[in-house]
Design an enzyme around this catalytic site. Structure first.
Site, PDB file in Angstrom:
ATOM      1  CG  HIS A 148     -40.195 -76.845  23.280  1.00  9.60           C
ATOM      2  ND1 HIS A 148     -41.551 -76.582  23.258  1.00  9.60           N
ATOM      3  CD2 HIS A 148     -39.677 -76.094  22.275  1.00  9.60           C
ATOM      4  CE1 HIS A 148     -41.829 -75.733  22.299  1.00  9.60           C
ATOM      5  NE2 HIS A 148     -40.701 -75.412  21.681  1.00  9.60           N
ATOM      6  CG  ASP A 178     -43.725 -77.371  25.761  1.00  5.40           C
ATOM      7  OD1 ASP A 178     -42.581 -77.342  26.259  1.00  5.40           O
ATOM      8  OD2 ASP A 178     -43.964 -77.021  24.589  1.00  5.40           O
ATOM      9  N   GLY A 259     -39.286 -70.684  16.756  1.00  2.61           N
ATOM     10  CA  GLY A 259     -38.926 -69.408  17.372  1.00  2.61           C
ATOM     11  C   GLY A 259     -40.136 -68.704  17.956  1.00  2.61           C
ATOM     12  CG  ASN A 260     -43.855 -67.487  16.025  1.00  2.00           C
ATOM     13  OD1 ASN A 260     -43.744 -67.669  14.823  1.00  2.00           O
ATOM     14  ND2 ASN A 260     -44.069 -66.285  16.534  1.00  2.00           N
ATOM     15  CB  SER A 261     -41.816 -72.319  20.867  1.00  2.00           C
ATOM     16  OG  SER A 261     -42.073 -73.222  19.828  1.00  2.00           O
ATOM     17  CB  ILE A 322     -44.588 -99.568  35.973  1.00  2.00           C
ATOM     18  CG1 ILE A 322     -45.543 -98.595  35.264  1.00  2.00           C
ATOM     19  CG2 ILE A 322     -45.168-100.035  37.303  1.00  2.00           C
ATOM     20  CD1 ILE A 322     -46.908 -99.193  34.932  1.00  2.00           C
TER      21      ILE A 322
END
Length: 436
Positions: A148, A178, A259-261, A322
């Site tokens: 992300h 992620d 920001g730590n992601s 689907i």
């Protein structure tokens, strides 16, 4: 950052304060005393007594002030703890990641005067996060971060701990876990992080979070906490708040902020045991503020995913092709009249459309049927459907349980369709059709 304490006055260890000599001082105070002394001569012996009183009083006052002199201590504190040692093993391997996208821009002066202008492309920073350098091979270094952080960007840069900014190339990314892998020039890379075994962590052991909270301005920030839970299953939502699946993560109370992601969750051996991914800021529909609940993708899963991303650029997963909606969003009257479901069937996913390339095309499953299991795993909603589906590989044959016209049925389906962004996207409305 801590700030040094400052003193209002300056202190010198070798400063001395002496009582005034019998010779009259030349400062203002001495002049005032001399005036009193001359006047006192008229009264005879009062002059001597007045002078002696002044001398004694001044001496005692200066002696009292001299007791306030101080100095800094030369005692040194040994701070080479396990925490600082672990931090030093990985700090230079943690980087800031900046993602940019192109946006249309035009001349503000032309717009001001109402003139038409030709639009131009400009790079705008859309996301900032963290990353971990985990491998160095020749002139190339590899960085793991969150998907992300770089999703939708056409330009990515990495800011090293020494302040040098490098251009980065996206090797591969995966929205489901992620995770994403970048590669940069290895010329300025001085440190590479190593992964620990996330299965070996214990609840209560110390955990360190390293990253760039609130952006690169606070790069290489360290926070400390504990492992709150080894294996916590949580719903994963997209930017529109729609649940897209579930993830099994490490829970920690080490402070994790935007920001730590993509940063590192580290044990006291200096090993990366997880990639920080998200935090819980509120409890569902409740307005209560939540503190100390951060989550990290376990290192064992990280290693498996990033190895495949480096090899193939993506994670190959099956898709059903689907459009569907959770049964929870269907009214009771529609469940009875349109779906014709028994009253004891309260969960599942409703098939709204079957694409031409869907492996369900000739399976007997039709619009308005309700899927309740895949490969023997119960399906209650979109998240559990994906969880059940992703246990299998492309080419596998699985049994699908469903309700058709109110009757429970089962069919065998060969998973021939590969998942991609077009067949796993979700809409902005939770009760709208969702793709799988």
């Amino acid at each position: 950052m801590s700030k040094d304490e400052k003193f209002d006055g300056e202190f010198k260890a070798n400063d001395s304060m002496q009582a005034p000599q019998r010779k009259a001082p030349k400062n203002g105070l001495g002049k005032i005393v001399l005036v009193g002394l001359v006047s006192g001569l008229v009264g005879g012996g009062l002059a001597v007594g007045g002078y002696n009183y002044y001398q004694d009083h001044a001496s005692s006052q200066l002696a009292s002030n001299s007791q306030g002199v101080t100095s800094t201590s030369n005692v040194k504190v040994n701070v080479s703890t396990q925490t600082t040692t672990a931090f030093n093993k990985v700090k230079d391997a943690v980087v800031s990641v900046e993602a940019y996208s192109e946006q249309q821009s035009s001349s503000s002066l032309e717009e001001l005067f109402g003139q038409s202008s030709s639009s131009s492309q400009s790079q705008t920073a859309t996301s900032e996060g963290s990353g971990v350098i985990y491998k160095k091979s020749g002139n190339t270094a590899y960085v793991v971060t969150n998907n992300h952080v770089i999703s939708g960007a056409n330009k990515v840069e990495v800011l090293l701990s020494n302040g040098k900014k490098l251009s980065a190339t996206v090797v591969g990314h995966d929205a489901v876990t992620d995770l994403a892998v970048l590669k940069i020039s290895a010329n300025d890379v001085k440190q590479v992080a190593s992964f620990g075994n996330s299965d070996d962590i214990k609840v209560g052991e110390t955990a360190l979070a390293i990253g760039s909270p609130l952006g690169s301005e606070y790069a290489t920030s360290l926070t400390q906490g504990i492992i709150s839970a080894k294996s916590r299953t949580i719903d994963v939502t997209n930017s529109n708040g729609v649940t897209t699946g579930q993830a099994t993560v490490i829970q920690t109370d080490a402070a994790i902020n935007p920001g730590n992601s993509g940063g590192a969750l580290v044990n006291l051996a200096g090993q990366v045991i997880g990639i920080n991914s998200m935090k819980l800021s509120s409890s569902g529909s409740s307005s209560a503020t939540v503190e100390g609940m951060g989550f990290a993708i376990p290192s064992n899963e990280v290693v498996s995913v990033i190895n495949e991303l480096v090899k193939n650029g993506k994670i190959k997963r099956p898709a059903l092709g689907i459009s569907l909606v959770d049964l929870d969003y269907i009214s009771e009257s529609a469940r009875k009249s349109t779906l014709k479901l028994p009253t004891d069937v309260t969960s599942g996913v409703v098939v709204m459309k079957i694409e031409d390339n869907s492996p369900l095309k000739d399976s007997g499953i039709a619009k308005y049927d309700v899927i309740t299991s895949i490969g023997g795993t119960k399906v209650t909603d979109l998240a559990t459907l994906r969880q059940a589906l992703y246990k299998h590989s492309i080419g596998d044959t699985v049994e699908v349980g469903y309700y058709h016209e109110g009757k429970e049925q089962k069919t065998k389906v060969k998973l021939t369709l590969e998942a991609d962004d077009s067949n796993t996207t979700t809409s902005s409305n939770e009760n709208s059709d969702q793709g799988e």
